[in-house]
Scaffold this motif. Structure first.
Motif, short mmCIF file in Angstrom:
data_model
loop_
_atom_site.label_atom_id
_atom_site.label_comp_id
_atom_site.label_asym_id
_atom_site.label_seq_id
_atom_site.Cartn_x
_atom_site.Cartn_y
_atom_site.Cartn_z
N ASP A 1 1.00 -1.44 -0.13
CA ASP A 1 0.06 0.17 0.12
C ASP A 1 0.50 1.18 -0.09
O ASP A 1 0.48 2.22 -0.59
N HIS A 2 1.81 1.41 1.04
CA HIS A 2 2.44 2.58 0.81
C HIS A 2 3.01 2.60 -0.45
O HIS A 2 3.23 3.82 -1.21
N LEU A 3 3.78 1.33 -0.95
CA LEU A 3 4.66 1.66 -2.74
C LEU A 3 3.81 2.50 -3.49
O LEU A 3 3.30 3.20 -4.08
N GLY A 4 2.22 2.25 -3.43
CA GLY A 4 1.00 1.71 -4.02
C GLY A 4 1.19 3.52 -4.29
O GLY A 4 -0.09 4.40 -4.58
N ARG A 5 1.33 4.34 -2.94
CA ARG A 5 0.20 5.59 -3.13
C ARG A 5 1.89 6.55 -3.46
O ARG A 5 1.79 7.75 -3.09
N GLY A 6 3.13 5.72 -4.27
CA GLY A 6 4.12 6.65 -4.63
C GLY A 6 4.83 6.99 -3.45
O GLY A 6 5.74 7.55 -3.80
#
Length: 344
Positions: free
Chosen positions: A62-67
């Motif tokens: 999720d963290h990476l998916g938020r950029g």
């Protein structure tokens, strides 16, 4: 900094993974969502000024998916360290009390390379051939399967029709920012950290498939184990000589049998890789968008599989009751129990 997914070892079944971090090799981990909430409560402006504080921290995916990049989590760790010692703090988790999951829970892809010449030479010599000239020019890779991802301690079994289960000791890298047509000199900037990888093989199935010159397929797609956590590049910097392809870090594999006897079956060095992860990612991103959370594997280090060293070490393939432990210096140990194939 080390980053991983954790939950209480004796907590409720099905409890969600939490994202935690630890500085260096410390045995204490920090619950990053607890730290985030605390800092926002202390200063609500953080949520307006930084996307790190705007939403709950759940998983690395999720963290990476938020950029956001892995390194962004250091702000929470550093802020906690600056506040001083807090042994009774509810954000502090003791490693001995934790179970760890795959550091990336749902990677979109896993490109596995072929970077160690000793391993490549042994494989070709077994077929009565020599290393193809193209291997010396190009970092070669194949796409493996991420649907059968395992974390530390998760069991693995030989797939249907196989009696030749083998381990493969590899270094993994996590891409944590979008990459496209990266030049080699910039490619390491897109890597957020490193981890241990076991790219399991069913050698009898693989041997059949290789005669058709396509694949690998069922000889490789039944399991992929990664972990125990991600180590950020700064933790390895002092062992990464200027101009070197890779850091000089030891890589070992051992098998403990049902009789309790442990046999070391592999002993190599990451520093012996012909290709760097910069070269691998430059090749992977040529004309292709590589997304945050995608994984790269180094390929097997020399001596890092039973196909190379079985006769001199264990004397057999893996079987139920074995426990396989892969270790990479400065990164960690990844342990897997081998079990009988479950009934359908």
């Amino acid at each position: 900094m080390r980053v991983g997914h954790v939950r209480e070892r004796h907590g409720p079944a099905g409890a969600p993974w939490r994202l935690a971090a630890s500085a260096g090799t410390a045995s204490q981990w920090l619950d990053l969502e607890v730290l985030r909430r605390r800092l926002v409560t202390a200063d609500s402006r953080r949520a307006h000024n930084s996307s790190l504080f705007r939403q709950p921290i759940t998983t690395l995916d999720d963290h990476l998916g938020r950029g956001l990049r892995i390194e962004a989590l250091r702000e929470l760790v550093d802020d906690f360290a600056a506040a001083g010692d807090a042994r009774d703090d509810d954000a502090v988790l003791e490693q001995v009390d934790l179970a760890f999951g795959p550091p990336v829970l749902r990677p979109a892809s896993f490109r596995d390379f072929y970077a160690f010449e000793q391993h490549v030479r042994t494989m070709w010599e077994r077929r009565g051939g020599e290393i193809p000239e193209a291997w010396y020019r190009l970092p070669i890779f194949y796409f493996s399967n991420t649907s059968e991802l395992r974390g530390p301690g998760d069991p693995v079994w030989a797939p249907q029709g196989s009696t030749e289960l083998d381990l493969e000791l590899e270094v993994g890298a996590v891409v944590d920012t979008p990459a496209y047509n990266l030049p080699e000199e910039r490619a390491t900037e897109a890597i957020g950290g490193y981890l241990v990888v076991n790219d399991w093989s069913a050698r009898d199935l693989q041997r059949d498939e290789s005669t058709v010159r396509l694949g690998p397929a069922k000889g490789k797609d039944f399991a992929l184990t990664i972990g125990p956590w991600i180590v950020t590049p700064d933790e390895l910097a002092d062992r990464w000589p200027s101009g070197a392809t890779s850091p000089d870090l030891s890589m070992t594999a051992s098998v403990t049998g049902a009789d309790g006897r442990t046999v070391e079956v592999a002993n190599g060095s990451w520093g012996s890789a012909r290709y760097s992860f910069a070269q691998m990612l430059a090749r992977a991103s040529a004309d292709v968008h590589v997304r945050p959370g995608e994984l790269l594997g180094s390929g097997t280090v020399g001596t890092g599989c039973l196909l190379e060293v079985k006769d001199q070490t264990l004397g057999r393939w893996l079987e139920p009751g074995d426990v396989v432990t892969l270790a990479i210096e400065r990164i960690g140990e990844l342990t897997t129990p081998i079990v009988a194939r479950p009934a359908a």
